[in-house]
Design a protein around this motif. Sequence first.
Motif, PDB file in Angstrom:
ATOM      1  N   HIS A   1      -2.807  -7.205   7.628  1.00  0.00           N
ATOM      2  CA  HIS A   1      -3.614  -6.036   7.247  1.00  0.00           C
ATOM      3  C   HIS A   1      -3.059  -5.518   5.927  1.00  0.00           C
ATOM      4  CE1 HIS A   1      -0.317  -3.799   9.247  1.00  0.00           C
ATOM      5  NE2 HIS A   1      -0.440  -4.717  10.191  1.00  0.00           N
ATOM      6  N   SER A   2      -3.736  -4.547   5.322  1.00  0.00           N
ATOM      7  CA  SER A   2      -3.478  -4.220   3.914  1.00  0.00           C
ATOM      8  C   SER A   2      -2.872  -2.826   3.721  1.00  0.00           C
ATOM      9  CB  SER A   2      -4.791  -4.276   3.115  1.00  0.00           C
ATOM     10  OG  SER A   2      -5.474  -5.486   3.356  1.00  0.00           O
ATOM     11  N   VAL A   3      -2.039  -2.703   2.694  1.00  0.00           N
ATOM     12  CA  VAL A   3      -1.619  -1.396   2.183  1.00  0.00           C
ATOM     13  C   VAL A   3      -1.879  -1.376   0.673  1.00  0.00           C
ATOM     14  CG1 VAL A   3       0.069  -0.704   3.927  1.00  0.00           C
ATOM     15  CG2 VAL A   3       0.767  -2.252   2.086  1.00  0.00           C
ATOM     16  N   PHE A   4      -1.829  -0.184   0.096  1.00  0.00           N
ATOM     17  CA  PHE A   4      -2.235   0.007  -1.289  1.00  0.00           C
ATOM     18  C   PHE A   4      -1.132   0.701  -2.072  1.00  0.00           C
ATOM     19  CE2 PHE A   4      -5.735   0.344   1.707  1.00  0.00           C
ATOM     20  CZ  PHE A   4      -6.580  -0.666   1.261  1.00  0.00           C
ATOM     21  N   VAL A   5      -1.050   0.413  -3.362  1.00  0.00           N
ATOM     22  CA  VAL A   5      -0.211   1.224  -4.258  1.00  0.00           C
ATOM     23  C   VAL A   5      -1.070   1.707  -5.421  1.00  0.00           C
ATOM     24  CG1 VAL A   5       2.046   0.229  -3.693  1.00  0.00           C
ATOM     25  CG2 VAL A   5       0.650  -0.866  -5.440  1.00  0.00           C
TER      26      VAL A   5
ATOM     27  N   GLU B   1       8.180  -3.943  -3.458  1.00  0.00           N
ATOM     28  CA  GLU B   1       9.308  -4.697  -2.867  1.00  0.00           C
ATOM     29  C   GLU B   1       9.833  -4.020  -1.604  1.00  0.00           C
ATOM     30  OE1 GLU B   1      12.060  -5.383  -6.123  1.00  0.00           O
ATOM     31  OE2 GLU B   1      10.540  -6.580  -7.166  1.00  0.00           O
ATOM     32  N   LEU B   2       9.854  -2.691  -1.630  1.00  0.00           N
ATOM     33  CA  LEU B   2      10.267  -1.968  -0.424  1.00  0.00           C
ATOM     34  C   LEU B   2       9.293  -2.255   0.725  1.00  0.00           C
ATOM     35  CD1 LEU B   2      12.412   0.190   0.534  1.00  0.00           C
ATOM     36  CD2 LEU B   2      10.621   1.893   0.165  1.00  0.00           C
ATOM     37  N   LEU B   3       7.994  -2.219   0.422  1.00  0.00           N
ATOM     38  CA  LEU B   3       6.986  -2.473   1.457  1.00  0.00           C
ATOM     39  C   LEU B   3       7.125  -3.891   2.012  1.00  0.00           C
ATOM     40  CD1 LEU B   3       3.780  -0.802  -0.076  1.00  0.00           C
ATOM     41  CD2 LEU B   3       5.576   0.206   1.305  1.00  0.00           C
ATOM     42  N   VAL B   4       7.363  -4.838   1.141  1.00  0.00           N
ATOM     43  CA  VAL B   4       7.543  -6.223   1.583  1.00  0.00           C
ATOM     44  C   VAL B   4       8.784  -6.334   2.475  1.00  0.00           C
ATOM     45  CG1 VAL B   4       8.073  -8.572   0.772  1.00  0.00           C
ATOM     46  CG2 VAL B   4       6.254  -7.238  -0.341  1.00  0.00           C
ATOM     47  N   SER B   5       9.825  -5.573   2.126  1.00  0.00           N
ATOM     48  CA  SER B   5      11.033  -5.602   2.969  1.00  0.00           C
ATOM     49  C   SER B   5      10.765  -5.001   4.358  1.00  0.00           C
ATOM     50  CB  SER B   5      12.202  -4.876   2.275  1.00  0.00           C
ATOM     51  OG  SER B   5      12.076  -3.456   2.375  1.00  0.00           O
ATOM     52  N   PHE B   6       9.767  -4.134   4.458  1.00  0.00           N
ATOM     53  CA  PHE B   6       9.380  -3.597   5.777  1.00  0.00           C
ATOM     54  C   PHE B   6       8.591  -4.629   6.591  1.00  0.00           C
ATOM     55  CE2 PHE B   6       9.013   1.139   4.247  1.00  0.00           C
ATOM     56  CZ  PHE B   6      10.385   1.196   4.108  1.00  0.00           C
ATOM     57  N   GLY B   7       8.022  -5.620   5.884  1.00  0.00           N
ATOM     58  CA  GLY B   7       7.217  -6.630   6.568  1.00  0.00           C
ATOM     59  C   GLY B   7       5.764  -6.672   6.133  1.00  0.00           C
ATOM     60  N   HIS B   8       5.409  -5.878   5.122  1.00  0.00           N
ATOM     61  CA  HIS B   8       4.015  -5.908   4.647  1.00  0.00           C
ATOM     62  C   HIS B   8       3.761  -7.190   3.868  1.00  0.00           C
ATOM     63  CE1 HIS B   8       2.725  -1.936   5.927  1.00  0.00           C
ATOM     64  NE2 HIS B   8       3.942  -1.504   5.631  1.00  0.00           N
ATOM     65  N   THR B   9       2.571  -7.748   4.063  1.00  0.00           N
ATOM     66  CA  THR B   9       2.247  -9.029   3.420  1.00  0.00           C
ATOM     67  C   THR B   9       1.085  -8.912   2.444  1.00  0.00           C
ATOM     68  OG1 THR B   9       0.762  -9.580   5.247  1.00  0.00           O
ATOM     69  CG2 THR B   9       3.041 -10.348   5.418  1.00  0.00           C
ATOM     70  N   ASP B  10       0.342  -7.806   2.495  1.00  0.00           N
ATOM     71  CA  ASP B  10      -0.822  -7.660   1.610  1.00  0.00           C
ATOM     72  C   ASP B  10      -0.787  -6.281   0.956  1.00  0.00           C
ATOM     73  OD1 ASP B  10      -3.223  -8.204   0.320  1.00  0.00           O
ATOM     74  OD2 ASP B  10      -4.453  -7.518   2.004  1.00  0.00           O
ATOM     75  N   VAL B  11      -0.065  -6.178  -0.159  1.00  0.00           N
ATOM     76  CA  VAL B  11       0.059  -4.916  -0.904  1.00  0.00           C
ATOM     77  C   VAL B  11      -0.897  -4.987  -2.095  1.00  0.00           C
ATOM     78  CG1 VAL B  11       1.606  -3.341  -2.107  1.00  0.00           C
ATOM     79  CG2 VAL B  11       2.503  -4.816  -0.259  1.00  0.00           C
TER      80      VAL B  11
ATOM     81  N   PHE C   1      -3.737   1.045  14.387  1.00  0.00           N
ATOM     82  CA  PHE C   1      -4.752   0.185  13.766  1.00  0.00           C
ATOM     83  C   PHE C   1      -4.558   0.319  12.258  1.00  0.00           C
ATOM     84  CE2 PHE C   1      -6.637   4.389  13.889  1.00  0.00           C
ATOM     85  CZ  PHE C   1      -7.253   4.493  12.651  1.00  0.00           C
ATOM     86  N   ASN C   2      -5.144  -0.613  11.540  1.00  0.00           N
ATOM     87  CA  ASN C   2      -5.102  -0.514  10.073  1.00  0.00           C
ATOM     88  C   ASN C   2      -6.275  -1.273   9.475  1.00  0.00           C
ATOM     89  OD1 ASN C   2      -4.205   0.222   7.538  1.00  0.00           O
ATOM     90  ND2 ASN C   2      -2.707  -1.433   7.376  1.00  0.00           N
ATOM     91  N   PHE C   3      -6.529  -0.995   8.217  1.00  0.00           N
ATOM     92  CA  PHE C   3      -7.600  -1.682   7.503  1.00  0.00           C
ATOM     93  C   PHE C   3      -7.047  -2.961   6.865  1.00  0.00           C
ATOM     94  CE2 PHE C   3      -8.465   2.841   7.408  1.00  0.00           C
ATOM     95  CZ  PHE C   3      -9.760   2.894   7.898  1.00  0.00           C
ATOM     96  N   LYS C   4      -7.832  -3.991   6.961  1.00  0.00           N
ATOM     97  CA  LYS C   4      -7.548  -5.196   6.183  1.00  0.00           C
ATOM     98  C   LYS C   4      -8.686  -5.362   5.183  1.00  0.00           C
ATOM     99  CE  LYS C   4      -7.076 -10.217   6.501  1.00  0.00           C
ATOM    100  NZ  LYS C   4      -7.083 -11.390   7.403  1.00  0.00           N
ATOM    101  N   VAL C   5      -8.336  -5.555   3.934  1.00  0.00           N
ATOM    102  CA  VAL C   5      -9.370  -5.831   2.939  1.00  0.00           C
ATOM    103  C   VAL C   5      -9.625  -7.337   2.969  1.00  0.00           C
ATOM    104  CG1 VAL C   5     -10.034  -5.703   0.513  1.00  0.00           C
ATOM    105  CG2 VAL C   5      -8.653  -3.873   1.531  1.00  0.00           C
ATOM    106  N   VAL C   6     -10.719  -7.721   3.585  1.00  0.00           N
ATOM    107  CA  VAL C   6     -11.069  -9.134   3.721  1.00  0.00           C
ATOM    108  C   VAL C   6     -11.777  -9.561   2.434  1.00  0.00           C
ATOM    109  CG1 VAL C   6     -12.330 -10.829   5.091  1.00  0.00           C
ATOM    110  CG2 VAL C   6     -11.335  -8.815   6.205  1.00  0.00           C
ATOM    111  N   ARG C   7     -11.239 -10.565   1.755  1.00  0.00           N
ATOM    112  CA  ARG C   7     -11.880 -11.054   0.513  1.00  0.00           C
ATOM    113  C   ARG C   7     -11.589 -12.538   0.359  1.00  0.00           C
ATOM    114  NH1 ARG C   7      -6.682  -8.455   0.516  1.00  0.00           N
ATOM    115  NH2 ARG C   7      -5.562  -8.807  -1.447  1.00  0.00           N
TER     116      ARG C   7
END
Lengths: 219, 219
Positions: A155-159, A172-182, A213-219
């Motif tokens: 799922h997605s997060v935004f900056v 990089e901080l978000l990726v270290s938390f485990g986020h894969t789609d920034v 739950f979270n949003f994933k930007v499907v593209r």
Amino acid sequence: MRIAVLGTGMVGRAIAGRTAELGHEVTIGTRNVATLRDRDGDWAAWAAQHPGVGLATFADATADADLVVNATSGTASLAALTAAGEKHLAGKVLLDIANPLGVDRGFPFPVLSSDEESLAEQIQRAFPEARVVKSLNTLTADLMIHPQQLAGGAHSVFVSGDDAEAKQVVTELLVSFGHTDVIDLGDISTARGTELLLSIWLRLYGRLGTPLFNFKVVR
Amino acid sequence: MRIAVLGTGMVGRAIAGRTAELGHEVTIGTRNVATLRDRDGDWAAWAAQHPGVGLATFADATADADLVVNATSGTASLAALTAAGEKHLAGKVLLDIANPLGVDRGFPFPVLSSDEESLAEQIQRAFPEARVVKSLNTLTADLMIHPQQLAGGAHSVFVSGDDAEAKQVVTELLVSFGHTDVIDLGDISTARGTELLLSIWLRLYGRLGTPLFNFKVVR
């Protein structure tokens, strides 16, 4: 990194606990240290479980930090950051997670017209030397720090922000938390998009009966 | 069903073409039939490719319809529906796809404060006997009608409305288009959530360089 987390609520505790666990030097900032320590209840229990996390005033926590996290209530953020001090924020990456919410007919809503400045823009304008990055305000605290628990992190997060290097630090901080789609949305004005996303987030929360739950930007 | 599609733009044409292809009896409604027919350019070409789709005034198209689709420009929708006629809308399912957008510093944004009535609520209030359902306003026209082209349809659409039966009619139509995740957000006021979603949608469109994306609610 030395990280100051402003705010002692659910979001502040989540970010402070997780970043300390990842090896950062973390201090939580609050308005009044004595008041917080004297409070009965869950703060003392949380603090006891996180002996490595410091506690200081907004200003003292911010003074030595490399990264400052605004995890205060959105409607109190400008006051908290003013207490932290413009000179302490100058040149620093300021990760703004706060959402300014109001209550309409008993239902919370983002305090923002879609053509008005977002909170993130207000913060950037009030503290022009801070390097503000809006992020993580579109999901619940536990998913901010442990995204992999939901759909393996798919799922997605935004900056949003004006400073590319600051966005890189946050990414990089978000990726270290485990986020894969920034997703880098662009300049700080794009925070309007994520702050207004709260409008549907809050309704989905009501409808789904869980904040997990979270949003994933499907593209 | 007999379907009236109000609006001759990209969204109107997409819905009209797809519903006709699925066997419905479809009439496009427009302000002035002669003006549209006289226009040079792409209307004539589109109409020639879709001989089964009728063309009539807003009022004539709506009079005999079972389902009315508002695919007009959001800022012109109330006028178009007034021209369609309150008596022709009474008792009918009214699928509202329109987004009222303005332009701020050259950038489009939803014309809506988060604590104000959405367009869908304004329509429901103006036409209390219509059974308004807001839907499909959160994705580009081609994905509305052919969702399976993106990630095999693994993304979400929303319905908002006060009439459960009307939402069921719309949900079945969406499923016939190929949608697999139709989320009922609740009453018509929840359209604020989907109309404000345009704020981030428009920025993602700019960032991704294509409108062929959609949100999936991962839960």
